[in-house]
Design a protein around this motif. Structure first.
Motif, PDB file in Angstrom:
ATOM      1  N   GLY A 248      44.209  43.564  41.802  1.00 45.65           N
ATOM      2  CA  GLY A 248      44.447  42.459  41.134  1.00 45.65           C
ATOM      3  C   GLY A 248      43.148  41.742  42.240  1.00 45.65           C
ATOM      4  N   LEU A 249      42.434  42.099  43.081  1.00 42.72           N
ATOM      5  CA  LEU A 249      41.192  41.634  43.612  1.00 42.72           C
ATOM      6  C   LEU A 249      40.017  41.194  42.840  1.00 42.72           C
ATOM      7  N   GLY A 250      40.105  41.784  41.406  1.00 47.47           N
ATOM      8  CA  GLY A 250      38.514  41.166  40.172  1.00 47.47           C
ATOM      9  C   GLY A 250      39.407  40.072  39.803  1.00 47.47           C
ATOM     10  N   ARG A 251      40.926  39.510  39.548  1.00 53.15           N
ATOM     11  CA  ARG A 251      40.775  38.482  39.358  1.00 53.15           C
ATOM     12  C   ARG A 251      41.409  37.081  40.187  1.00 53.15           C
ATOM     13  N   ARG A 252      41.216  37.345  41.808  1.00 55.18           N
ATOM     14  CA  ARG A 252      42.411  36.603  42.558  1.00 55.18           C
ATOM     15  C   ARG A 252      41.659  37.295  43.436  1.00 55.18           C
ATOM     16  N   PRO A 253      40.398  36.224  44.502  1.00 56.66           N
ATOM     17  CA  PRO A 253      39.399  36.687  45.330  1.00 56.66           C
ATOM     18  C   PRO A 253      40.092  36.575  46.213  1.00 56.66           C
ATOM     19  N   ARG A 254      39.886  37.682  46.953  1.00 58.15           N
ATOM     20  CA  ARG A 254      40.156  37.274  48.614  1.00 58.15           C
ATOM     21  C   ARG A 254      39.416  38.186  49.594  1.00 58.15           C
ATOM     22  N   GLU A 255      39.178  37.268  51.244  1.00 55.22           N
ATOM     23  CA  GLU A 255      38.077  37.365  51.881  1.00 55.22           C
ATOM     24  C   GLU A 255      37.784  38.685  51.848  1.00 55.22           C
ATOM     25  N   GLY A 256      36.143  38.617  52.156  1.00 55.48           N
ATOM     26  CA  GLY A 256      36.068  39.477  52.074  1.00 55.48           C
ATOM     27  C   GLY A 256      35.640  41.268  51.338  1.00 55.48           C
ATOM     28  N   MET A 257      37.122  40.821  49.763  1.00 54.47           N
ATOM     29  CA  MET A 257      36.725  42.043  48.714  1.00 54.47           C
ATOM     30  C   MET A 257      36.059  41.540  47.980  1.00 54.47           C
ATOM     31  N   ILE A 258      34.551  41.009  47.965  1.00 59.76           N
ATOM     32  CA  ILE A 258      33.712  40.924  46.958  1.00 59.76           C
ATOM     33  C   ILE A 258      32.910  41.663  45.918  1.00 59.76           C
ATOM     34  N   ALA A 259      32.849  42.740  47.250  1.00 60.69           N
ATOM     35  CA  ALA A 259      32.120  43.947  46.236  1.00 60.69           C
ATOM     36  C   ALA A 259      32.692  44.825  45.791  1.00 60.69           C
ATOM     37  N   LEU A 260      34.572  44.793  46.288  1.00 59.97           N
ATOM     38  CA  LEU A 260      34.815  45.533  44.894  1.00 59.97           C
ATOM     39  C   LEU A 260      35.822  44.831  44.095  1.00 59.97           C
ATOM     40  N   GLY A 261      36.098  43.312  43.998  1.00 62.73           N
ATOM     41  CA  GLY A 261      36.536  42.726  43.321  1.00 62.73           C
ATOM     42  C   GLY A 261      35.671  42.624  42.325  1.00 62.73           C
ATOM     43  N   THR A 262      34.041  42.140  42.271  1.00 61.42           N
ATOM     44  CA  THR A 262      33.548  41.683  41.429  1.00 61.42           C
ATOM     45  C   THR A 262      33.550  43.567  40.894  1.00 61.42           C
ATOM     46  N   ALA A 263      33.249  44.696  41.135  1.00 60.00           N
ATOM     47  CA  ALA A 263      33.229  46.133  40.832  1.00 60.00           C
ATOM     48  C   ALA A 263      34.245  45.913  39.930  1.00 60.00           C
ATOM     49  N   LYS A 264      35.704  45.785  40.510  1.00 59.42           N
ATOM     50  CA  LYS A 264      37.246  45.938  39.412  1.00 59.42           C
ATOM     51  C   LYS A 264      36.554  44.962  37.995  1.00 59.42           C
ATOM     52  N   ALA A 265      36.102  43.900  38.202  1.00 59.14           N
ATOM     53  CA  ALA A 265      36.091  43.054  36.702  1.00 59.14           C
ATOM     54  C   ALA A 265      36.033  43.686  36.711  1.00 59.14           C
ATOM     55  N   ALA A 266      34.016  44.732  36.513  1.00 58.32           N
ATOM     56  CA  ALA A 266      33.247  44.751  35.840  1.00 58.32           C
ATOM     57  C   ALA A 266      33.872  46.370  35.308  1.00 58.32           C
ATOM     58  N   LEU A 267      34.591  46.517  35.602  1.00 57.95           N
ATOM     59  CA  LEU A 267      35.502  48.155  35.551  1.00 57.95           C
ATOM     60  C   LEU A 267      36.302  47.949  34.083  1.00 57.95           C
TER      61      LEU A 267
END
Length: 251
Positions: free
Chosen positions: A145-164
Motif C-alpha cells: 500500500g506504500l506504493g500508493r499512500r506515502p508514509r514517513e521514511g518509506m520513500i525507497a520501498l514505496g517508490t520501488a513498489k510503485a514501479a513494480l
C-alpha cells in the motif's frame, strides 16, 4: 482433485511470513510448490517438511533473486524435477533503508529501485518460456500500500513498489494474448512479517483504529488473495491490484 492439481508454483522469499503462508496454501490446493529462500535454509526446509507431512509436494531451492545466474540455476533444478513453472509468486523482499528523502543518498534510493526491478525482471524472464509454450501462466507480484499512500521514511520501498506495479500492468497487456495473467497483491500492514518490526505499538494501534475490519492483516489473508490469482478460477482478471488491507485504504 482441483483443476490446479499438479501445477508447479515458484514462490520467492517463501521461508517465512507471506511467502510461507502462500506455499502452504497453494500446496494444500494441490500445487507442487518451490520454496525459494536466500539465507534461511533451515526455515525453508521446515516449511517443506510441514507441507509434506500434510500430504503436499514441496522443494526448497536457494537463490538470490537479484542474480540472473542464480535464478536460471533454480529454474533448471525445478525443471529437472517437475518440468516448467506454471505459477510465479514474486514475494522476495530486497533490503531497503527507512529514512527521510532529505537524509537519503542516491545509492540508497536508486539501489532499492534497481534491486526491486532487477529481481522482478530476471525471475519473470526465467519463467516465461515454459508459460508461453503451454499458453497458460499466472504471475503475481507482491506490492505494498506504500506504493500508493506515502508514509514517513518509506520513500525507497514505496517508490520501488510503485514501479513494480506499473511494470506488472505493462506485462499484463503484453502477455495476455499468450494466456498469461499478471496481477499484484498489495497488502497494508501485516502482522508476523519482517516488515512488522517497523511499527511500534502506538503506531500499530493507530493503524488498527483506521481499519474498518478492526485488525491488521495476517500472512494467511494475503495468501488467500494470491491463491485466487494463481488458480484456474482466475480466468479473466489481469492487470489488476488486490488491496488486502481491511479497508484501511480504498481505491
Amino acid at each position: 482433485m482441483t483443476a490446479t492439481t499438479g501445477r508447479v508454483a515458484l514462490v520467492t522469499g517463501a521461508s517465512s511470513g507471506i511467502g510461507a503462508a502462500t506455499v502452504r496454501l497453494l500446496a494444500a490446493r494441490g500445487m507442487r510448490v518451490v520454496v525459494n529462500y536466500l539465507r534461511s535454509g533451515t526455515a525453508a526446509e521446515e516449511v517443506v517438511a510441514g507441507i509434506e507431512a500434510a500430504g503436499g509436494q514441496a522443494m526448497a531451492v536457494q537463490a538470490d533473486v537479484r542474480e540472473t545466474a542464480a535464478i536460471e540455476s533454480m529454474v533448471e533444478q525445478v525443471q529437472a524435477a517437475w518440468g516448467g513453472i506454471d505459477v510465479l509468486v514474486h514475494n522476495a523482499l530486497t533490503p531497503y533503508v527507512i529514512k527521510p528523502f532529505q537524509d537519503m543518498t542516491w545509492e540508497e534510493l536508486g539501489g532499492k529501485l534497481d534491486d526491486e526491478m532487477r529481481a522482478a525482471f530476471a525471475v519473470t524472464k526465467a519463467v516465461l518460456p515454459a508459460m508461453t509454450e503451454q499458453g497458460w501462466g499466472r504471475i503475481i507480484y507482491l506490492g505494498t500500500g506504500l506504493g500508493r499512500r506515502p508514509r514517513e521514511g518509506m520513500i525507497a520501498l514505496g517508490t520501488a513498489k510503485a514501479a513494480l506495479a506499473q511494470f506488472a500492468r505493462y506485462l499484463a497487456q503484453e502477455l495476455g494474448p499468450r494466456g498469461i495473467t499478471v496481477n499484484v497483491v498489495e497488502p497494508g500492514p501485516v502482522e508476523d512479517t519482517r516488515m512488522a518490526h517497523v511499527l511500534d505499538e502506538e503506531h500499530k494501534q493507530r493503524q488498527v483504529a483506521a481499519t474498518p475490519l478492526g485488525r491488521l492483516a495476517h500472512p494467511g489473508d494475503v495468501a488467500q488473495a494470491v491463491a485466487f490469482y494463481a488458480s484456474e478460477d482466475n480466468a479473466f482478471m489481469t492487470g489488476t491490484t488486490a488491496a488486502v488491507n481491511g479497508g484501511m485504504a480504498m481505491y
